[in-house]
Scaffold this active site. Structure first.
Site, mmCIF file in Angstrom:
data_model
loop_
_atom_site.group_PDB
_atom_site.id
_atom_site.type_symbol
_atom_site.label_atom_id
_atom_site.label_comp_id
_atom_site.label_asym_id
_atom_site.label_seq_id
_atom_site.Cartn_x
_atom_site.Cartn_y
_atom_site.Cartn_z
ATOM 1 N N HIS A 1 0.836 -1.223 0.000
ATOM 2 C CA HIS A 1 0.000 0.000 0.000
ATOM 3 C C HIS A 1 0.865 1.266 0.000
ATOM 4 C CE1 HIS A 1 -3.942 -1.999 0.910
ATOM 5 N NE2 HIS A 1 -3.127 -2.932 1.381
ATOM 6 N N ASN B 1 -10.303 -2.477 2.914
ATOM 7 C CA ASN B 1 -10.079 -2.402 1.472
ATOM 8 C C ASN B 1 -11.392 -2.066 0.771
ATOM 9 O OD1 ASN B 1 -7.317 -2.998 1.306
ATOM 10 N ND2 ASN B 1 -7.646 -5.197 1.124
#
Ligand code: HEM
Length: 486
Positions: free
Chosen positions: A57, A130
């Site tokens: 990420h 997410n």
């Protein structure tokens, strides 16, 4: 007036700088002097401008916002920020892709991180989710291996289809998430036009100590919009920063994106007999079983002023709970409770939680932890131990979450399998839920990637997982892969 406008240019120690164009030299044509402090300081600071990027990420964009509670949920949780209809809580949300490095393109096919910090009056609550309701694997032990297959290969330095499909093929529990990822939602049109999910199951507990298992859903009020693979490829070349620019400029225009927040709530007593293991991150709870209940609205309405300070140095941890909310026995979540704080101490430093974006905004942290790199002396001369006879913060005696019953001997066994648990059922159901057109795009997207592997056995194993999800899905994929591989 900003600091920069208040007086002459200075060194980092605040002394005025006479010349910012020329270094101090030994005579007009001679070498530069070691006493050219301003030059040395500039070069040295510049060398240290980067901190390690997130190991996953890395690529992301963030914005501040407001969460407004629209339904009284005190029957399920005693969390203060969820206690009164109309109550507002400041938030910070960081979106991200998973596999790419810091400078990679936004419009790749990859899950999007949806990391949300609630600055509540009882401390910061981080929900690090997410844009997908499920995940590829179900035990934290497999996470480093999984991520190695997504990131750059140690020999080629690139992402390799062989590694990706070898791992997914050998990890049939990934079939549900992979089906999701290669469907239309795998490349959102913007960060504003996608949903967010807490993904894991979490514990809520109320004032009476009753336990509920919950899943969070953030439904975009902008509507779902996606990019096709071809559109995404084009944009990645033309404007790699497409998503982060879209988010920032929408907020600058006053078009504040918002999400309707829902929860699925399962009474603790249901968990043991539920048809799916409720703590298995590769499964959803079908809405017919536990209908989503609307509880609030999340709006993003303020851009960070400094991307490095507020986005790069922001830290989110699934272990940041507040009273009334806690973990579930989900094996992935349990691993994550360790991994994030550890990553923050490495990436940002032991005092990462003191930075403006990370510290509590609606209360204060009162700990006996002290010192370390970049400690700012906030505790002045206060005593740094407990118990002590001089006042200071004390324990409350009430844990944030309620105890969870356990039984049996320690072991390495698989998690309990419930009546309808398998690796393929929900993936097949998702496939059959898609329109004919989306199914066709799904098969095309998958085939295009699987066809790149170097070995037939890896391709065959990958296809086989989708066949076990749905016979038609597998057949169509096999034909498409064969057509591309020849
Ligand atoms: C056991 C499995 C997992 C491990 C060990 C893990 C570990 C990590 C680590 C080390 C980071 C970087 C943190 C930092 O440097 O600040 C990270 C970031 C992140 N992870 Fe995970 N992760 C796991 C699974 C998941 C799952 C299942 C989700 C979503 C449901 C998720 C969502 C995220 C997000 C959104 C970020 C970015 C946070 C930010 O914006 O700063 N991860 N993960």
């Amino acid at each position: 007036m900003t600091v920069q406008e208040q007086g002459p240019l200075t060194t980092e120690a605040g002394a005025p700088v006479a010349d910012n164009q020329n270094s101090e030299t030994a005579g007009p044509a001679g070498p530069v002097l070691l006493q050219s402090q301003h030059l040395l300081e500039k070069l040295a600071h510049f060398n240290r401008e980067r901190i390690p990027e997130r190991v996953v990420h890395a690529r992301g964009a963030g914005a501040y916002g407001t969460f407004t509670l629209t339904r009284d949920v005190s029957q399920w949780t005693r969390a203060a920020f969820l206690s009164e209809v109309g109550k507002q809580t400041e938030t910070f949300l960081r979106f991200s892709t998973v596999a790419g490095n810091l400078g990679s393109a936004d419009t790749v096919r990859d899950p999007r991180g949806f990391a949300l910090k609630f600055y509540t009056e009882e401390g910061n609550y981080d929900l690090v989710g997410n844009n997908t309701p499920v995940f590829f694997i179900k035990d934290a032990l497999k996470f480093p291996d999984f991520i190695h297959t997504q990131k750059r290969d140690p020999y080629t330095g690139s992402q390799e289809a062989d590694n990706v499909w070898d791992f997914w093929g050998l990890s049939p529990e990934s079939t549900h998430q992979v089906t999701w990822l290669f469907g239309d939602r795998g490349i959102p049109a913007t960060l504003r036009h996608m949903n967010g999910y807490g993904s894991h199951t979490y514990q809520w507990n109320n004032e009476a100590g009753e336990v509920f298992w919950v899943k969070y859903h953030f439904k975009t009020d902008q509507g779902i919009r996606n990019l096709t693979q071809a559109e995404a490829n084009r944009i990645a070349g033309e404007d790699p920063d497409y998503h982060q620019r879209d988010l920032r400029t929408a907020i600058e225009r006053g078009e504040f994106p918002s999400w309707t927040v829902q929860v699925q709530v399962m009474p603790a007593a249901d968990a043991a007999a539920y048809r799916f293991n409720p703590f298995d991150l590769t499964k959803v709870w079908p809405h017919a079983d536990y209908p989503p209940v609307e509880i609030g609205r999340l709006e993003l309405n303020r851009n960070p002023e400094n991307v490095f300070a507020e986005v790069e140095q922001s830290v989110f941890s699934p272990a940041h709970f507040v009273p009334g909310i806690g973990p579930s026995p989900d094996r992935m979540l349990q691993g994550r409770l360790f991994a994030y704080g550890d990553a923050h101490r490495y990436r940002v430093g032991v005092n990462a939680d003191h930075l403006p974006v990370n510290r509590p905004h609606a209360t204060q942290a009162r700990t006996h932890a002290r010192d370390g790199h970049l400690y700012d002396g906030r505790h002045k001369g206060e005593r740094n131990y407990e118990p002590n006879s001089f006042g200071g913060p004390e324990q409350t005696g009430r844990p944030l979450w309620e105890p969870v019953g356990v039984s049996g001997a320690t072991s390495y066994g698989a998690a309990p399998v419930h009546a309808e648990d398998d690796d393929f059922g929900q993936a097949g159901a998702l496939y059959r839920l898609m329109s004919q057109d989306e199914q066709a795009r799904l098969v095309e997207n998958l085939a295009g990637f699987i066809a790149k592997v170097s070995r037939d056995d890896i391709a065959a194993r990958a296809v086989d997982n989708f066949r076990r999800a749905d016979e038609d899905f597998g057949k169509r994929l096999e034909v498409a892969v064969q057509a591309l591989r020849g």
